[in-house]
Design an enzyme around this catalytic site. Sequence first.
Site, PDB file in Angstrom:
ATOM      1  N   CYS A   1       2.062 -31.236  19.697  1.00 27.28           N
ATOM      2  CA  CYS A   1       1.558 -32.236  20.646  1.00 27.28           C
ATOM      3  C   CYS A   1       0.203 -32.762  20.179  1.00 27.28           C
ATOM      4  O   CYS A   1      -0.052 -33.976  20.204  1.00 27.28           O
ATOM      5  CB  CYS A   1       1.417 -31.643  22.045  1.00 27.28           C
ATOM      6  SG  CYS A   1       2.952 -31.059  22.783  1.00 27.28           S
TER       7      CYS A   1
ATOM      8  N   CYS B   1       0.002 -26.815  22.710  1.00 30.23           N
ATOM      9  CA  CYS B   1       1.090 -27.203  21.804  1.00 30.23           C
ATOM     10  C   CYS B   1       0.544 -27.853  20.523  1.00 30.23           C
ATOM     11  O   CYS B   1       0.017 -28.967  20.565  1.00 30.23           O
ATOM     12  CB  CYS B   1       2.026 -28.157  22.554  1.00 30.23           C
ATOM     13  SG  CYS B   1       3.243 -28.987  21.535  1.00 30.23           S
TER      14      CYS B   1
END
Length: 121
Positions: free
Chosen positions: A33, A30
Amino acid sequence: MSTRDITAEEFNGTITDNDIVLVDFWAEWCGPCKAFAPTFAASSDKHPDVMHAKVDTEAEQALAQAADIQAIPTLMGFKKGHMVFRHSGMLPAKQLDEVIDQIKELDVEAALAAQKDADGQ
């Protein structure tokens, strides 16, 4: 205090054994993230009285499902074992600080009592 990776087995103990806990649900693949990780790590240094925990949603799929994680990163805030904050997506450092300050100031017992009154219990 640095961030701590936690597993499903450690989750409940972590949120009940610490006064305030922020949990970052993330995954290695991600991009947002990865971009949020330094902000979260800096927050753990700035707020040593707040447990900063990370849950890898790939390694802990059952926990992510139980927490109803639909998008990552998702940040959850707990105070005295009760979830008091939830947000999907990145937060800028200033906004994360504001969230932490609000959690610190929150009288969780009064909030729970008010919720019970509102629910007619």
